[in-house]
Design an enzyme around this catalytic site. Structure first.
Site, PDB file in Angstrom:
ATOM      1  N   PRO A 297      -2.737   0.984   5.473  1.00 33.25           N
ATOM      2  CG  PRO A 297      -3.896   2.269   7.041  1.00 33.25           C
ATOM      3  CD  PRO A 297      -2.568   1.654   6.774  1.00 33.25           C
TER       4      PRO A 297
ATOM      5  N   GLY B 267       3.701   1.344   2.486  1.00 29.20           N
ATOM      6  CA  GLY B 267       2.500   1.646   1.719  1.00 29.20           C
ATOM      7  C   GLY B 267       2.741   1.574   0.230  1.00 29.20           C
ATOM      8  NE  ARG B 268       3.530   7.181  -1.243  1.00 27.82           N
ATOM      9  CZ  ARG B 268       4.174   8.339  -1.345  1.00 27.82           C
ATOM     10  NH1 ARG B 268       4.017   9.088  -2.417  1.00 27.82           N
ATOM     11  NH2 ARG B 268       4.986   8.746  -0.383  1.00 27.82           N
TER      12      ARG B 268
ATOM     13  CE  LYS C 154      -0.084   5.143   8.100  1.00 28.75           C
ATOM     14  NZ  LYS C 154      -0.308   6.228   7.137  1.00 28.75           N
TER      15      LYS C 154
ATOM     16  CG  ASN D 206       3.735   5.128   6.668  1.00 26.79           C
ATOM     17  OD1 ASN D 206       2.810   5.909   6.479  1.00 26.79           O
ATOM     18  ND2 ASN D 206       4.124   4.287   5.734  1.00 26.79           N
ATOM     19  N   GLY D 207       6.759   6.064   5.764  1.00 25.39           N
ATOM     20  CA  GLY D 207       7.121   7.149   4.854  1.00 25.39           C
ATOM     21  C   GLY D 207       8.408   6.884   4.109  1.00 25.39           C
ATOM     22  CG  ASP D 208       9.754   9.082   1.723  1.00 21.85           C
ATOM     23  OD1 ASP D 208       8.728   9.050   1.019  1.00 21.85           O
ATOM     24  OD2 ASP D 208      10.263  10.128   2.128  1.00 21.85           O
TER      25      ASP D 208
ATOM     26  CB  CYS E 124      -6.499  10.552   5.576  1.00 23.59           C
ATOM     27  SG  CYS E 124      -6.992  10.816   3.849  1.00 23.59           S
TER      28      CYS E 124
ATOM     29  CD  GLN F  65      -6.486   3.950   9.005  1.00 20.25           C
ATOM     30  OE1 GLN F  65      -6.812   4.368   7.900  1.00 20.25           O
ATOM     31  NE2 GLN F  65      -5.240   4.022   9.469  1.00 20.25           N
TER      32      GLN F  65
END
Length: 330
Positions: free
Chosen positions: A18, A228-229, A141, A204-206, A102, A72
């Site tokens: 999200p 995500g990104r 999350k 999640n992450g990278d 967040c 979410q």
């Protein structure tokens, strides 16, 4: 197979994160087309939903072709979270997800998002309020902790599972790190390897390549990965990862024609959902990512972000296809 309540996901699912101002229905549709297994809405303020804020209400739009999809919510007040959970349930998503991760100041200052990491008791109370207010599966999350000296994800995971949370996604950074520095997935692996933990644990992450996805899958033993990104302007990453898992080989990189098609669809779907003017304006932030790596593209980018008529935008994209036909990405 991974299960969240009655939702059955493939073995090792790939989830779309999200992301505020990104994970709207047009973008989710694009990622679904390219292999995402489950998606989440942009995060929605519980206070905004209760106030009937138009932007918050729009974020409740979900479509059958994108299922399974979660909505979410975030907030720091139990009553508001409970009421927003009831509102969310009326549009029948597949699950409700709570954002306790967040790191943005305006969210944290309201005692929401990653701000709740400072008070695990409050996190539990907020989550209980949501669970009591819906029949849908509730997932969370979050992050590792507030900062390096207060990593509390082990306690968080156990306490959330104990009250009925059905899956946990962990961004492998602290709030203090924001999106900088290296993510540390060893903490996620420790949670996953805790014999008390039975709910699915997603990392999640990278994750920005098939090689890294496979390495983290094997190294940390998680149940799936949230991306995500890396998917912004590059929805192909989901199918690329799946293909690499199966074959150990890379799919051919998307061509300029593939990129134009994705941008064209994204623009059309954005206009369909948001209305022509807003769809065109909000699409402008995406063009750089779709056409990243193309040399001497500045002139076309300038046209894309300053043109107001849909037919002119589609004509520019057609010209990009012709000018860069056969272009090889290095």
């Amino acid at each position: 197979m991974v299960k969240i309540g009655n939702i059955e996901l493939p073995e090792f699912p790939l989830l779309l994160a999200p992301m505020e101002d990104v994970s709207d229905p047009p973008f989710r549709r694009l990622c679904k087309t390219h292999g995402a297994d489950m998606m989440y809405s942009e995060f929605i303020s519980s206070e905004g939903l209760i106030r009937d804020a138009i932007k918050s209400r729009m974020k409740l739009d979900i479509f059958d072709y994108e299922r399974p999809v979660g909505i979410q919510i975030f907030g720091g007040d139990e009553e508001a979270m409970a009421l927003s959970s009831k509102i969310v349930s009326t549009v029948k998503p597949d699950l409700v997800d709570i954002n306790f991760g967040c790191p943005v100041k305006k969210v944290v200052c309201k005692g929401a998002g990653a701000g709740v990491l400072k008070d695990v008791d409050l996190m539990v109370r907020l989550t209980k309020a949501v669970i009591r207010s819906t029949d849908l599966p509730v997932t969370v999350k979050t992050r590792l902790g507030w900062d390096e000296s207060s990593i509390n994800i082990d306690e968080v995971a156990e306490r959330l599972q104990d009250i009925g949370v059905q899956a946990l996604t962990i961004h492998a950074r602290t709030r203090a790190q924001m999106y900088k520095g290296h993510s540390d997935w060893s903490h996620i692996a420790r949670v996953k390897n805790n014999p008390r933990i039975t709910m699915p644990i997603f990392g999640n992450g990278d994750i920005d390549s098939p090689e890294k996805a496979l390495k983290y899958k094997n190294e940390y033993g998680i149940d799936g990965i949230m991306i995500g990104r890396a998917a912004i302007g590059y929805p192909w990453i989901f199918n690329e990862i799946k293909h690499y898992f199966k074959t150990g080989e890379h799919l051919p990189a998307p061509t300029v024609i593939d990129r134009v098609e994705a941008a064209r669809n994204h623009l059309q779907w954005s206009m369909d959902w948001k209305g022509e003017r807003l769809g065109i304006v909000e699409m402008r932030r995406h063009y750089t990512n779709y056409f990243k790596g193309i040399h001497s593209f500045k002139e076309f980018k300038q046209k894309l972000v300053t043109t107001d008529a849909p037919e002119d935008l589609f004509a520019i994209m057609k010209e990009i296809e012709q000018v860069y036909a056969g272009y090889e990405f290095v």
